[in-house]
Design a protein around this motif. Structure first.
Motif, PDB file in Angstrom:
ATOM      1  N   ILE A 164       1.032  -0.959  -0.074  1.00 51.58           N
ATOM      2  CA  ILE A 164       0.063  -0.276   0.367  1.00 51.58           C
ATOM      3  C   ILE A 164       0.887   0.536   0.100  1.00 51.58           C
ATOM      4  O   ILE A 164       1.465   1.705   0.864  1.00 51.58           O
ATOM      5  N   ALA A 165       1.201   1.710  -1.647  1.00 48.93           N
ATOM      6  CA  ALA A 165       2.111   2.886  -1.409  1.00 48.93           C
ATOM      7  C   ALA A 165       1.264   4.012  -0.621  1.00 48.93           C
ATOM      8  O   ALA A 165       0.010   4.213  -1.093  1.00 48.93           O
ATOM      9  N   GLY A 166       2.286   4.681  -0.029  1.00 52.11           N
ATOM     10  CA  GLY A 166       1.633   6.252   0.479  1.00 52.11           C
ATOM     11  C   GLY A 166       0.124   7.385  -0.812  1.00 52.11           C
ATOM     12  O   GLY A 166      -0.112   8.000  -0.265  1.00 52.11           O
ATOM     13  N   ASP A 167       0.645   7.115  -2.029  1.00 48.24           N
ATOM     14  CA  ASP A 167       0.276   7.499  -3.477  1.00 48.24           C
ATOM     15  C   ASP A 167      -0.807   6.832  -3.748  1.00 48.24           C
ATOM     16  O   ASP A 167      -1.696   7.106  -4.639  1.00 48.24           O
ATOM     17  N   ALA A 168      -0.793   5.264  -3.650  1.00 49.49           N
ATOM     18  CA  ALA A 168      -2.112   5.005  -4.139  1.00 49.49           C
ATOM     19  C   ALA A 168      -3.667   5.323  -4.182  1.00 49.49           C
ATOM     20  O   ALA A 168      -3.353   4.887  -2.590  1.00 49.49           O
ATOM     21  N   ASN A 169      -4.359   5.112  -4.731  1.00 52.52           N
ATOM     22  CA  ASN A 169      -5.658   5.006  -5.310  1.00 52.52           C
ATOM     23  C   ASN A 169      -5.955   3.864  -4.229  1.00 52.52           C
ATOM     24  O   ASN A 169      -6.483   2.954  -4.914  1.00 52.52           O
ATOM     25  N   LEU A 170      -6.604   4.112  -3.192  1.00 51.17           N
ATOM     26  CA  LEU A 170      -7.353   2.866  -2.462  1.00 51.17           C
ATOM     27  C   LEU A 170      -8.669   2.331  -3.069  1.00 51.17           C
ATOM     28  O   LEU A 170      -9.009   0.727  -2.676  1.00 51.17           O
ATOM     29  N   VAL A 171      -8.994   3.663  -3.650  1.00 54.01           N
ATOM     30  CA  VAL A 171     -10.337   2.695  -4.778  1.00 54.01           C
ATOM     31  C   VAL A 171      -9.971   1.820  -6.006  1.00 54.01           C
ATOM     32  O   VAL A 171     -10.712   0.560  -5.746  1.00 54.01           O
ATOM     33  N   LEU A 172      -8.847   2.193  -6.034  1.00 56.70           N
ATOM     34  CA  LEU A 172      -8.006   1.040  -7.127  1.00 56.70           C
ATOM     35  C   LEU A 172      -8.113  -0.146  -6.649  1.00 56.70           C
ATOM     36  O   LEU A 172      -7.433  -0.472  -7.212  1.00 56.70           O
ATOM     37  N   LEU A 173      -7.411  -0.552  -5.494  1.00 52.51           N
ATOM     38  CA  LEU A 173      -6.844  -0.992  -4.781  1.00 52.51           C
ATOM     39  C   LEU A 173      -7.651  -2.556  -3.982  1.00 52.51           C
ATOM     40  O   LEU A 173      -7.904  -3.269  -3.934  1.00 52.51           O
ATOM     41  N   GLY A 174      -9.217  -1.553  -4.184  1.00 53.78           N
ATOM     42  CA  GLY A 174     -10.196  -2.288  -4.033  1.00 53.78           C
ATOM     43  C   GLY A 174     -11.129  -2.343  -2.488  1.00 53.78           C
ATOM     44  O   GLY A 174     -11.982  -2.489  -2.321  1.00 53.78           O
ATOM     45  N   ILE A 175     -10.665  -0.152  -2.095  1.00 52.61           N
ATOM     46  CA  ILE A 175     -11.784  -0.528  -0.390  1.00 52.61           C
ATOM     47  C   ILE A 175     -13.027   0.244  -1.689  1.00 52.61           C
ATOM     48  O   ILE A 175     -13.027   0.918  -2.609  1.00 52.61           O
TER      49      ILE A 175
END
Length: 74
Positions: free
Chosen positions: A23-34
């Motif tokens: 989980i990178a600090g600038d990664a989009n959490l929605v795109l990661l699945g939240i």
């Protein structure tokens, strides 16, 4: 009460079912699945802990770095 980056990263890793280091600090959490439901659950949890949190802000800026800044703004 301040939230550390490690605490938030661990919480998100559990929700996303991913290792913390993915989980990178600038990664989009929605795109990661939240999902929005999971965000609402986190908001409720944090409000019970007396953290000032806005669902709208979390949805608008869905990154670990933004959430950390938002949770620690007050």
């Amino acid at each position: 009460m301040n939230v550390t980056e490690l605490q938030l990263r661990e919480t998100l890793a559990t929700v996303l079912n991913r290792p913390t280091e993915e989980i990178a600090g600038d990664a989009n959490l929605v795109l990661l699945g939240i999902s929005s439901l999971e965000i609402m659950r986190l908001v409720s949890r944090w409000r019970r802990q007396k953290l000032p949190v806005s669902f709208e802000t979390l949805v608008t800026e869905p990154t670990l770095d933004s959430w950390l800044a938002h949770l620690n703004a007050a």
